[in-house]
Design a protein around this motif. Structure first.
Motif, PDB file in Angstrom:
ATOM      1  N   ILE A 174      37.546  36.294  42.797  1.00  0.00           N
ATOM      2  CA  ILE A 174      37.009  37.582  43.246  1.00  0.00           C
ATOM      3  C   ILE A 174      37.170  38.615  42.124  1.00  0.00           C
ATOM      4  O   ILE A 174      38.149  38.547  41.379  1.00  0.00           O
ATOM      5  CB  ILE A 174      37.795  38.192  44.445  1.00  0.00           C
ATOM      6  CG1 ILE A 174      39.067  37.384  44.689  1.00  0.00           C
ATOM      7  CG2 ILE A 174      36.951  38.439  45.667  1.00  0.00           C
ATOM      8  CD1 ILE A 174      40.133  38.172  45.327  1.00  0.00           C
ATOM      9  N   PRO A 175      36.267  39.586  42.043  1.00  0.00           N
ATOM     10  CA  PRO A 175      36.527  40.703  41.125  1.00  0.00           C
ATOM     11  C   PRO A 175      37.762  41.472  41.605  1.00  0.00           C
ATOM     12  O   PRO A 175      37.999  41.584  42.809  1.00  0.00           O
ATOM     13  CB  PRO A 175      35.267  41.567  41.242  1.00  0.00           C
ATOM     14  CG  PRO A 175      34.221  40.644  41.799  1.00  0.00           C
ATOM     15  CD  PRO A 175      34.949  39.695  42.701  1.00  0.00           C
ATOM     16  N   GLY A 176      38.556  41.987  40.654  1.00  0.00           N
ATOM     17  CA  GLY A 176      39.813  42.656  41.029  1.00  0.00           C
ATOM     18  C   GLY A 176      39.881  44.097  40.563  1.00  0.00           C
ATOM     19  O   GLY A 176      40.425  44.376  39.491  1.00  0.00           O
ATOM     20  N   PRO A 177      39.349  45.040  41.363  1.00  0.00           N
ATOM     21  CA  PRO A 177      39.457  46.451  40.970  1.00  0.00           C
ATOM     22  C   PRO A 177      40.920  46.829  40.745  1.00  0.00           C
ATOM     23  O   PRO A 177      41.780  46.443  41.530  1.00  0.00           O
ATOM     24  CB  PRO A 177      38.895  47.206  42.185  1.00  0.00           C
ATOM     25  CG  PRO A 177      38.106  46.197  42.942  1.00  0.00           C
ATOM     26  CD  PRO A 177      38.720  44.873  42.686  1.00  0.00           C
ATOM     27  N   HIS A 178      41.196  47.519  39.672  1.00  0.00           N
ATOM     28  CA  HIS A 178      42.549  47.925  39.242  1.00  0.00           C
ATOM     29  C   HIS A 178      43.290  46.801  38.516  1.00  0.00           C
ATOM     30  O   HIS A 178      44.407  47.007  38.057  1.00  0.00           O
ATOM     31  CB  HIS A 178      43.397  48.481  40.395  1.00  0.00           C
ATOM     32  CG  HIS A 178      42.770  49.686  41.003  1.00  0.00           C
ATOM     33  ND1 HIS A 178      42.847  50.944  40.454  1.00  0.00           N
ATOM     34  CD2 HIS A 178      41.977  49.820  42.108  1.00  0.00           C
ATOM     35  CE1 HIS A 178      42.164  51.797  41.192  1.00  0.00           C
ATOM     36  NE2 HIS A 178      41.614  51.148  42.189  1.00  0.00           N
ATOM     37  N   GLN A 179      42.694  45.624  38.440  1.00  0.00           N
ATOM     38  CA  GLN A 179      43.171  44.591  37.504  1.00  0.00           C
ATOM     39  C   GLN A 179      41.919  43.874  36.978  1.00  0.00           C
ATOM     40  O   GLN A 179      41.858  42.640  36.901  1.00  0.00           O
ATOM     41  CB  GLN A 179      44.108  43.587  38.181  1.00  0.00           C
ATOM     42  CG  GLN A 179      45.461  44.174  38.573  1.00  0.00           C
ATOM     43  CD  GLN A 179      46.463  43.128  39.020  1.00  0.00           C
ATOM     44  OE1 GLN A 179      46.360  41.952  38.705  1.00  0.00           O
ATOM     45  NE2 GLN A 179      47.461  43.565  39.773  1.00  0.00           N
ATOM     46  N   ALA A 180      40.904  44.672  36.647  1.00  0.00           N
ATOM     47  CA  ALA A 180      39.556  44.137  36.404  1.00  0.00           C
ATOM     48  C   ALA A 180      39.525  43.089  35.292  1.00  0.00           C
ATOM     49  O   ALA A 180      38.966  42.000  35.456  1.00  0.00           O
ATOM     50  CB  ALA A 180      38.602  45.282  36.079  1.00  0.00           C
ATOM     51  N   THR A 181      40.128  43.411  34.146  1.00  0.00           N
ATOM     52  CA  THR A 181      40.058  42.480  33.008  1.00  0.00           C
ATOM     53  C   THR A 181      40.868  41.222  33.301  1.00  0.00           C
ATOM     54  O   THR A 181      40.451  40.110  32.974  1.00  0.00           O
ATOM     55  CB  THR A 181      40.591  43.165  31.730  1.00  0.00           C
ATOM     56  OG1 THR A 181      40.001  44.460  31.637  1.00  0.00           O
ATOM     57  CG2 THR A 181      40.242  42.370  30.496  1.00  0.00           C
ATOM     58  N   ILE A 272      33.612  31.560  50.313  1.00  0.00           N
ATOM     59  CA  ILE A 272      32.538  31.726  51.303  1.00  0.00           C
ATOM     60  C   ILE A 272      32.195  33.200  51.528  1.00  0.00           C
ATOM     61  O   ILE A 272      31.027  33.584  51.555  1.00  0.00           O
ATOM     62  CB  ILE A 272      32.944  31.071  52.654  1.00  0.00           C
ATOM     63  CG1 ILE A 272      32.973  29.550  52.500  1.00  0.00           C
ATOM     64  CG2 ILE A 272      31.976  31.463  53.757  1.00  0.00           C
ATOM     65  CD1 ILE A 272      33.668  28.838  53.641  1.00  0.00           C
ATOM     66  N   LEU A 273      33.217  34.043  51.674  1.00  0.00           N
ATOM     67  CA  LEU A 273      32.959  35.449  52.033  1.00  0.00           C
ATOM     68  C   LEU A 273      32.251  36.192  50.905  1.00  0.00           C
ATOM     69  O   LEU A 273      32.566  35.988  49.733  1.00  0.00           O
ATOM     70  CB  LEU A 273      34.278  36.157  52.346  1.00  0.00           C
ATOM     71  CG  LEU A 273      34.932  35.854  53.693  1.00  0.00           C
ATOM     72  CD1 LEU A 273      36.224  36.652  53.842  1.00  0.00           C
ATOM     73  CD2 LEU A 273      33.995  36.162  54.854  1.00  0.00           C
ATOM     74  N   PRO A 274      31.301  37.081  51.262  1.00  0.00           N
ATOM     75  CA  PRO A 274      30.629  37.861  50.215  1.00  0.00           C
ATOM     76  C   PRO A 274      31.583  38.878  49.573  1.00  0.00           C
ATOM     77  O   PRO A 274      32.506  39.372  50.225  1.00  0.00           O
ATOM     78  CB  PRO A 274      29.491  38.559  50.966  1.00  0.00           C
ATOM     79  CG  PRO A 274      29.879  38.532  52.391  1.00  0.00           C
ATOM     80  CD  PRO A 274      30.793  37.373  52.611  1.00  0.00           C
ATOM     81  N   HIS A 275      31.333  39.191  48.299  1.00  0.00           N
ATOM     82  CA  HIS A 275      32.164  40.170  47.599  1.00  0.00           C
ATOM     83  C   HIS A 275      32.128  41.541  48.269  1.00  0.00           C
ATOM     84  O   HIS A 275      33.088  42.307  48.176  1.00  0.00           O
ATOM     85  CB  HIS A 275      31.724  40.287  46.136  1.00  0.00           C
ATOM     86  CG  HIS A 275      32.142  39.111  45.307  1.00  0.00           C
ATOM     87  ND1 HIS A 275      31.716  38.911  44.017  1.00  0.00           N
ATOM     88  CD2 HIS A 275      32.959  38.071  45.591  1.00  0.00           C
ATOM     89  CE1 HIS A 275      32.256  37.807  43.541  1.00  0.00           C
ATOM     90  NE2 HIS A 275      32.999  37.272  44.477  1.00  0.00           N
ATOM     91  N   ALA A 276      31.005  41.836  48.960  1.00  0.00           N
ATOM     92  CA  ALA A 276      30.914  43.130  49.652  1.00  0.00           C
ATOM     93  C   ALA A 276      32.048  43.281  50.672  1.00  0.00           C
ATOM     94  O   ALA A 276      32.493  44.385  50.968  1.00  0.00           O
ATOM     95  CB  ALA A 276      29.555  43.248  50.354  1.00  0.00           C
ATOM     96  N   VAL A 277      32.522  42.155  51.189  1.00  0.00           N
ATOM     97  CA  VAL A 277      33.622  42.186  52.162  1.00  0.00           C
ATOM     98  C   VAL A 277      34.979  42.113  51.455  1.00  0.00           C
ATOM     99  O   VAL A 277      35.912  42.859  51.777  1.00  0.00           O
ATOM    100  CB  VAL A 277      33.477  40.998  53.153  1.00  0.00           C
ATOM    101  CG1 VAL A 277      34.677  40.915  54.082  1.00  0.00           C
ATOM    102  CG2 VAL A 277      32.173  41.101  53.928  1.00  0.00           C
ATOM    103  N   THR A 278      35.096  41.225  50.468  1.00  0.00           N
ATOM    104  CA  THR A 278      36.428  40.967  49.884  1.00  0.00           C
ATOM    105  C   THR A 278      36.861  42.011  48.857  1.00  0.00           C
ATOM    106  O   THR A 278      38.036  42.360  48.790  1.00  0.00           O
ATOM    107  CB  THR A 278      36.463  39.571  49.220  1.00  0.00           C
ATOM    108  OG1 THR A 278      35.354  39.450  48.319  1.00  0.00           O
ATOM    109  CG2 THR A 278      36.415  38.463  50.241  1.00  0.00           C
ATOM    110  N   VAL A 279      35.907  42.522  48.063  1.00  0.00           N
ATOM    111  CA  VAL A 279      36.314  43.410  46.960  1.00  0.00           C
ATOM    112  C   VAL A 279      37.010  44.693  47.446  1.00  0.00           C
ATOM    113  O   VAL A 279      38.041  45.081  46.888  1.00  0.00           O
ATOM    114  CB  VAL A 279      35.114  43.705  46.024  1.00  0.00           C
ATOM    115  CG1 VAL A 279      35.493  44.734  44.957  1.00  0.00           C
ATOM    116  CG2 VAL A 279      34.660  42.418  45.341  1.00  0.00           C
TER     117      VAL A 279
END
Ligand SMILES: NC(=O)c1ccc[n+]([C@@H]2O[C@H](COP(=O)([O-])OP(=O)(O)OC[C@H]3O[C@@H](n4cnc5c(N)ncnc54)[C@H](OP(=O)(O)O)[C@@H]3O)[C@@H](O)[C@H]2O)c1
Length: 299
Positions: A174-181, A272-279
């Protein structure tokens, strides 16, 4: 039982192995080593203890002399029958591969198993990230993993045996906002590992990637993330348990290893879950409250 299953896995993984006599002869007088980057603490040191049960030699690579010395003494004391060698090196250096290769030759060792474990994190908003910390994440978590794997894999294929075990993270999925890199760097490790595994299938080399959830090591404090909610909400596993489960999966020939209940449940869900939900959830868990720009108010 696990020995039997390991043998079955080895046969399957070697079904198209083509050991070249010259490659096998080239290492006949050398000692096979398990080379572990970041082997001086946390998950890397715990993996060293696991591999020490089976290996003839263990090489621990890290940048801090006293921690490396302590790790070598601990391993050598517990496993007096094996060689334990420290190599003080920043694997993010562009010439790290050449240094490791020359050093192994000098020590009359060769890399039978490579453990790509060393990793650094970076927390806080990307817009405020320290450029040198960003470079360190890319050099250590991405460039070094790719370069070392590229350097060691051909000889392993030529010998028809060996292994590359890379430590990624659940954050790879998953993309990780606040640990993006950091999250993006771990996605690279999973993608690289799964692709190479497919390329070399059956040629005798185990390629595996481990996706731990939070683990109780110095890692979080070092990237200044102790204030983030995930440190309070998610139970961190011990490095010893993660290493034991990683070793089990590696011996059984797994490609993607989920070390523990949280990763086992989370991997299919995150896929399975969309990033719109998990991010947004991940963003909430990783946020340390630091501002996007130095002039902004901290939240
Ligand atoms: N802890 C977690 O929650 C967690 C979760 C998922 C994945 N992981 C991954 O697990 C791996 C190990 O992390 P850990 O939690 O065990 O952290 P750790 O306790 O901080 O250990 C990191 C190790 O890597 C070494 N290292 C770091 N940068 C290096 C470099 N450029 N060159 C050589 N050695 C270097 C460190 O030693 P020096 O600093 O002395 O060099 C240390 O031995 C990392 O790849 C991390 O991303 C950790």
């Amino acid at each position: 039982m696990i020995d039997i299953l390991e043998n079955v896995a080895t046969r399957w993984l070697s079904r198209r192995a083509e050991p070249q006599p010259t490659a096998v002869a080239a290492v006949r007088d050398l000692t096979p080593a398990v080379v572990i980057t970041g082997g001086s603490s946390g998950i890397g040191l715990a993996l060293a203890h696991q591999f020490a049960k089976y290996a003839q030699a263990i090489v621990l690579i890290a940048r801090t002399q006293n921690r490396l010395d302590r790790a070598v003494i601990a391993l050598a004391t517990e496993y007096p029958g094996i060689r334990v060698e420290p190599l003080l090196l920043d694997i993010g250096r562009p010439d790290a591969v050449e240094i490791i290769a020359a050093w192994l030759t000098e020590k009359r060792l060769y890399c039978d198993v490579l453990v790509n474990n060393a990793g650094v994190g970076q927390s806080g908003p990307f817009s405020a990230s320290d450029p040198s910390g960003l470079d360190a994440v890319i050099a250590t978590n991405i460039a070094a993993v790719a370069r070392l794997t590229r350097a060691m894999l051909p000889d392993m294929l030529a010998r028809g045996r060996g292994g590359i075990l890379s430590i990624s993270s659940l954050g790879a999925l998953i993309p990780g906002p606040h640990q993006a890199t950091y999250y993006a760097s771990k996605a690279f490790v999973v993608s690289l590992s799964e692709a190479i595994r497919s390329e070399v299938a059956g040629r005798g080399v185990r390629i595996a990637v481990v996706l731990p959830g939070p683990v109780e090591t110095r890692f979080h404090a070092r990237m200044n993330a102790e204030g983030a909610l995930y440190r309070h909400f998610l139970k961190a596993a011990s490095p010893e348990r993660v290493a034991a489960l990683a070793m089990r999966g590696y011996r059984l020939g797994r490609g993607v290893i989920a070390p523990g209940m949280i990763p086992t449940l989370a991997i299919p869900v995150l896929r399975i879950l969309p990033h719109a939900v998990t991010v947004p959830v991940v963003r909430w868990l990783l946020d340390t409250g630091r501002p996007l720009l130095p002039g902004d108010r901290a939240r």
